[in-house]
Motif scaffolding. Sequence first.
Motif, PDB file in Angstrom:
ATOM      1  N   SER A 115      75.693  14.364  45.682  1.00  0.00           N
ATOM      2  CA  SER A 115      75.466  15.159  46.898  1.00  0.00           C
ATOM      3  C   SER A 115      74.493  16.313  46.651  1.00  0.00           C
ATOM      4  O   SER A 115      73.794  16.755  47.560  1.00  0.00           O
ATOM      5  CB  SER A 115      76.792  15.673  47.450  1.00  0.00           C
ATOM      6  N   THR A 116      74.418  16.794  45.402  1.00  0.00           N
ATOM      7  CA  THR A 116      73.598  17.979  45.121  1.00  0.00           C
ATOM      8  C   THR A 116      72.111  17.827  45.483  1.00  0.00           C
ATOM      9  O   THR A 116      71.551  18.716  46.121  1.00  0.00           O
ATOM     10  CB  THR A 116      73.745  18.389  43.642  1.00  0.00           C
ATOM     11  N   ASP A 150      70.849   6.565  36.649  1.00  0.00           N
ATOM     12  CA  ASP A 150      72.039   5.765  36.396  1.00  0.00           C
ATOM     13  C   ASP A 150      72.403   4.865  37.576  1.00  0.00           C
ATOM     14  O   ASP A 150      71.831   4.983  38.670  1.00  0.00           O
ATOM     15  CB  ASP A 150      73.227   6.674  36.034  1.00  0.00           C
ATOM     16  N   GLY A 170      71.571  16.565  38.301  1.00  0.00           N
ATOM     17  CA  GLY A 170      72.719  17.295  38.828  1.00  0.00           C
ATOM     18  C   GLY A 170      73.612  17.566  37.624  1.00  0.00           C
ATOM     19  O   GLY A 170      73.205  17.349  36.477  1.00  0.00           O
ATOM     20  N   ILE A 171      74.831  17.999  37.859  1.00  0.00           N
ATOM     21  CA  ILE A 171      75.768  18.212  36.747  1.00  0.00           C
ATOM     22  C   ILE A 171      77.171  17.855  37.227  1.00  0.00           C
ATOM     23  O   ILE A 171      77.545  18.177  38.364  1.00  0.00           O
ATOM     24  CB  ILE A 171      75.692  19.679  36.224  1.00  0.00           C
ATOM     25  N   HIS A 216      78.770  16.891  32.562  1.00  0.00           N
ATOM     26  CA  HIS A 216      77.922  15.748  32.194  1.00  0.00           C
ATOM     27  C   HIS A 216      76.598  15.760  32.953  1.00  0.00           C
ATOM     28  O   HIS A 216      76.495  16.303  34.053  1.00  0.00           O
ATOM     29  CB  HIS A 216      78.665  14.410  32.381  1.00  0.00           C
ATOM     30  N   ALA A 232      73.605  12.861  34.148  1.00  0.00           N
ATOM     31  CA  ALA A 232      73.605  11.420  34.436  1.00  0.00           C
ATOM     32  C   ALA A 232      75.068  10.976  34.315  1.00  0.00           C
ATOM     33  O   ALA A 232      75.941  11.597  34.924  1.00  0.00           O
ATOM     34  CB  ALA A 232      72.667  10.671  33.514  1.00  0.00           C
ATOM     35  N   PHE A 233      75.370   9.937  33.498  1.00  0.00           N
ATOM     36  CA  PHE A 233      76.779   9.593  33.284  1.00  0.00           C
ATOM     37  C   PHE A 233      77.131   9.778  31.809  1.00  0.00           C
ATOM     38  O   PHE A 233      77.930   9.035  31.260  1.00  0.00           O
ATOM     39  CB  PHE A 233      77.084   8.172  33.759  1.00  0.00           C
ATOM     40  N   ARG A 246      85.503  10.453  46.362  1.00  0.00           N
ATOM     41  CA  ARG A 246      85.260  10.851  47.756  1.00  0.00           C
ATOM     42  C   ARG A 246      84.205   9.967  48.429  1.00  0.00           C
ATOM     43  O   ARG A 246      84.142   9.892  49.648  1.00  0.00           O
ATOM     44  CB  ARG A 246      84.854  12.321  47.837  1.00  0.00           C
ATOM     45  N   LYS A 254      81.383  23.850  40.262  1.00  0.00           N
ATOM     46  CA  LYS A 254      80.416  23.613  39.186  1.00  0.00           C
ATOM     47  C   LYS A 254      80.219  24.861  38.313  1.00  0.00           C
ATOM     48  O   LYS A 254      79.489  24.816  37.326  1.00  0.00           O
ATOM     49  CB  LYS A 254      79.057  23.195  39.776  1.00  0.00           C
TER      50      LYS A 254
HETATM   51  C1  GLP Z   1      77.523  11.638  39.197  1.00  0.00           C
HETATM   52  C2  GLP Z   1      76.095  11.359  38.768  1.00  0.00           C
HETATM   53  C3  GLP Z   1      75.414  12.580  38.229  1.00  0.00           C
HETATM   54  C4  GLP Z   1      75.614  13.737  39.192  1.00  0.00           C
HETATM   55  C5  GLP Z   1      77.073  14.021  39.352  1.00  0.00           C
HETATM   56  C6  GLP Z   1      77.363  15.193  40.275  1.00  0.00           C
HETATM   57  O1  GLP Z   1      78.412  11.650  38.151  1.00  0.00           O
HETATM   58  N1  GLP Z   1      76.048  10.326  37.771  1.00  0.00           N
HETATM   59  O2  GLP Z   1      74.046  12.309  38.027  1.00  0.00           O
HETATM   60  O3  GLP Z   1      74.952  14.863  38.688  1.00  0.00           O
HETATM   61  O4  GLP Z   1      77.657  12.849  39.911  1.00  0.00           O
HETATM   62  O5  GLP Z   1      77.409  14.767  41.588  1.00  0.00           O
HETATM   63  P1  GLP Z   1      77.447  15.713  42.861  1.00  0.00           P
HETATM   64  O6  GLP Z   1      76.052  16.202  43.019  1.00  0.00           O
HETATM   65  O7  GLP Z   1      77.845  14.823  43.984  1.00  0.00           O
HETATM   66  O8  GLP Z   1      78.416  16.772  42.558  1.00  0.00           O
END
Ligand code: GLP
Length: 258
Positions: free
Chosen positions: A38-39, A67, A132-133, A138, A140-141, A167, A202
């Motif tokens: 979502s970020t 990923d 993102g994080i 983490h 990516a994954f 979600r 976060k």
């Molecule tokens: C997943 C993705 C990541 C992403 C993380 C956070 O795990 N593999 O690349 O940074 O979600 O997602 P969100 O931005 O929805 O919090």
Amino acid sequence: MEIIVNDNVEEMGRAAARVVARTLNCKPNAVLGLATGSTPLTLYQELVRLHNEEGLDFSQVTTFNLDEYVGLTRKDAQSYHYFMHENLFKHINIATQNIYIPSGTTDNYEAFCKWYEQRIVECGGIDLQILGIGSDGHIAFNEPSSSLGSRTRIKTLARQTIEDNARFFDSAEAVPVYAITMGVGTILEARQIMLLANGRNKAKAVAEAIEGPVTSMITASALQLHSDVLYVIDRESARELKMLDYYEWVQTKMPDAP
Ligand code: GLP
């Protein structure tokens, strides 16, 4: 390392899009590393706006996504293929053959992962990697305990990640357990990295990534070893940063630096 603290996600999206636009203005055939979740949504919305209203051109751009869930087809609404097409690719003038996303349905993951790494190199390497994080730190994954030298491979998702990402699915049971992901080592080879984060959930991960020790337990902390990382974050996710005052001071003083 540079940090831009924003008041809200819309402002974050605009700040991040300016960085992407600057990269494309300097190098119209740049290679971008892209993230899902979502970020980065406000970033992608702003890139679409810049394309429609200001002619930001993606015709020579190549992209590599970080990923993909193992087992989901491109048409699955939860797949990262689907996400990228819906939120970005179908709205801009990128050439389909220049889009690379890890396959969640290949019959030979080992060969695919090698090929993916090789394609990044053949395309000249990633100029700007967007990240993102996860709430467990983490990128990516690359879950906690991933090697900081890791390359593209299959990872087993942590329970925390499955819960966080539930979600987007009907239930936690529906979240795939495996994903194919670029490694931390792959990510560190990008010329520039821009990490986006927002929201209170976060804050701990952001503080540990930026100010904690470099550890495989917070794979985002490996970014401390990279010489060109920009964090575009909001005030909520910045809350646990001990040096926040200093980062904001730098933000105001930097434009006048000699
Ligand atoms: C997943 C993705 C990541 C992403 C993380 C956070 O795990 N593999 O690349 O940074 O979600 O997602 P969100 O931005 O929805 O919090």
